[in-house]
Design an enzyme around this catalytic site. Structure first.
Site, PDB file in Angstrom:
ATOM      1  N   SER A   1     -27.490   5.253  -6.042  1.00 50.39           N
ATOM      2  CA  SER A   1     -28.651   4.335  -6.176  1.00 50.39           C
ATOM      3  C   SER A   1     -28.621   3.226  -4.697  1.00 50.39           C
ATOM      4  O   SER A   1     -28.286   2.966  -4.006  1.00 50.39           O
ATOM      5  CB  SER A   1     -27.500   3.329  -6.625  1.00 50.39           C
TER       6      SER A   1
ATOM      7  N   GLU B   1     -28.931  -1.896  -1.235  1.00 55.62           N
ATOM      8  CA  GLU B   1     -27.271  -1.387  -1.076  1.00 55.62           C
ATOM      9  C   GLU B   1     -26.885  -0.569  -0.105  1.00 55.62           C
ATOM     10  O   GLU B   1     -26.264  -1.171   0.431  1.00 55.62           O
ATOM     11  CB  GLU B   1     -27.187  -0.244  -2.594  1.00 55.62           C
TER      12      GLU B   1
ATOM     13  N   ARG C   1     -20.246  -5.045  -5.620  1.00 58.03           N
ATOM     14  CA  ARG C   1     -21.056  -4.357  -4.756  1.00 58.03           C
ATOM     15  C   ARG C   1     -20.534  -5.640  -3.145  1.00 58.03           C
ATOM     16  O   ARG C   1     -21.898  -5.026  -2.888  1.00 58.03           O
ATOM     17  CB  ARG C   1     -22.718  -3.594  -5.187  1.00 58.03           C
TER      18      ARG C   1
END
Length: 342
Positions: free
Chosen positions: A242, A338, A166
Site C-alpha cells: 500500500s 506510506e 501507521r
C-alpha cells in the site's frame, strides 16, 4: 565478527519495488558489535544512516551517499512464560511472516491476522503495522534500540513509542535517531480469533468447515489468501504494498463527500472517518495505468504503485504526486505517502 564495509553496492535486489539504487557504503549487520562499529564509521564521516530490512516500505533514489545497514539481527527467545501467555523477544532482522508462522507452530497466538505483511520485525513498530482489526501495538510490550550518536542501548515501552494509525515516535521525535535491535511481544496460549472482517471470517470458516472452529493457522492461511488476491508478489512485479495511508476526515467533510458520492466507503474511527484511499484513486482513473517511464498502478488494487521493470524512484514519486494532486482536486482529500523516501 569485525566490521566489513562494502562500497558502491547495488540495492535493486534488496528493495521490493526493484528500483536501481547504489549505496556508497554498505554493511550487513548480524551483531550489536558490528552495528556499533558501523554507526561509529558513519559518525566519523558524517554520513546519513539508512537501516534496511526487507526493503518493503521504501522508495530509494538512484544514488545513496549514505551508509546502508542491512539489518540481520536474529533470535526468537521466550523470556517469560505464564499459564495463559508468553513474552517473546525477537531480533529486528527476523522475517515478519516467518515469525507469525513459527509462533503459531509453538502454540502462541495473536499475530495470525498480521500474516504475510512484508518486512522484518524491526520495521513493525516504526509503521505500527496492522491488518484485519489487529495492530502491532495490541501485542507489543517493549523494544530495544541503539542510539545512533552514543551507541547506547535504550528500552522503549508502548507508551514511549506513541503508536498511532501507521505511526509511531520513530516517524517524529526519534526519526533517524535510533536503530531498533529487538522487539518484545506478549502472545496468548489460547486462540482468541479476531474475525470482525467479513471476508476473513468467511474464508476462515471455509477452511475450518470440518472442525467447526478455525484454528490459528486457518486464520493465518485465510489472511494470506486475501492478501494474495489483492496485492502483487514483488518477485513478479515490483511494489511496496500500500503506497498511501487511508485518509481520515472530519464528520463534516465525510458528510459533504457522501452528498456527492453516495457510494463512498467510509468507516468511523476515534478521530473521524477513515476513507478508502484505493477507492479514491480508482475513481480518479489511475487503476491499472502504466506510464512510459515504467511506473504504474496495480490493475487489481489502486492503492499499490508498481514498477513494470525499468522505473526509477523519481518515476514512482512523480506518479504518486499526480495521484495526490488529482485526489486533492476531486475530493479535497490529502493522501499521505506510506513508504519512507530516501
Amino acid at each position: 565478527m569485525s566490521l566489513k564495509i562494502e562500497e558502491y553496492v547495488n540495492l535493486k535486489a534488496l528493495n521490493t519495488l526493484g528500483l536501481e539504487s547504489v549505496a556508497r557504503y554498505f554493511v550487513r549487520v548480524e551483531s550489536l558489535v558490528v552495528l556499533r562499529e558501523a554507526l561509529a564509521f558513519a559518525r566519523e564521516r558524517n554520513l546519513p544512516v539508512i537501516p534496511l530490512g526487507e526493503g518493503s516500505n521504501v522508495v530509494l533514489s538512484e544514488c545513496l551517499d549514505a551508509l546502508v545497514l542491512l539489518i540481520r539481527l536474529k533470535g526468537r527467545v521466550v523470556v517469560e512464560s505464564q499459564n495463559d501467555s508468553v513474552l517473546l523477544k525477537v531480533g529486528a532482522g527476523e522475517h515478519w511472516h516467518s515469525l507469525v508462522c513459527w509462533s503459531l507452530e509453538q502454540g502462541f497466538y495473536g499475530l495470525e491476522n498480521l500474516a504475510l505483511i512484508p518486512g522484518c520485525v524491526g520495521a513493525a513498530p516504526v509503521q505500527n503495522i496492522g491488518a484485519y482489526g489487529v495492530e502491532l501495538k495490541d501485542r507489543f510490550v517493549s523494544l530495544e534500540a541503539i542510539d545512533r550518536q552514543t551507541g547506547e542501548i535504550m528500552t522503549l515501552s508502548a507508551e514511549d513509542c506513541a503508536f498511532g494509525y501507521r505511526d509511531s515516535v520513530f516517524k517524529s521525535r526519534l526519526l533517524d535517531q535510533v536503530v531498533i535491535t529487538s522487539v518484545t511481544l506478549r502472545l496468548s496460549k489460547t486462540l482468541m480469533p479476531e474475525l470482525d472482517y467479513g471476508a476473513l471470517r468467511e474464508k476462515a470458516e471455509v477452511l475450518a468447515c470440518e472442525r467447526g472452529q478455525p484454528t490459528g493457522m486457518d486464520i493465518c492461511h485465510a489472511v494470506c489468501d486475501i492478501r494474495r488476491e489483492k496485492l502483487p508478489d514483488p518477485k513478479v512485479i515490483g511494489n511496496a504494498g500500500s503506497f498511501f495511508k487511508n485518509p481520515v476526515v472530519s464528520d463534516e467533510h465525510k458528510a459533504a463527500l457522501k452528498e456527492k458520492f453516495a457510494e463512498l466507503p467510509a468507516y468511523q474511527v476515534s478521530d473521524g472517518w477513515k476513507l478508502a484511499a484505493g477507492w479514491l484513486i480508482e475513481q480518479c482513473g489511475f487503476k491499472g495505468c502504466v506510464k512510459t517511464d515504467g511506473a504504474g498502478v496495480y490493475e487489481k488494487q489502486a492503492l499499490v504503485l508498481v514498477n513494470h521493470g525499468n522505473a526509477c524512484g523519481k518515476a514512482i514519486l512523480k506518479l504518486a504526486g499526480e495521484i495526490q494532486a488529482t485526489v486533492k482536486e476531486r475530493f479535497s482529500v490529502n493522501l499521505e505517502i506510506e513508504p519512507r523516501i530516501y
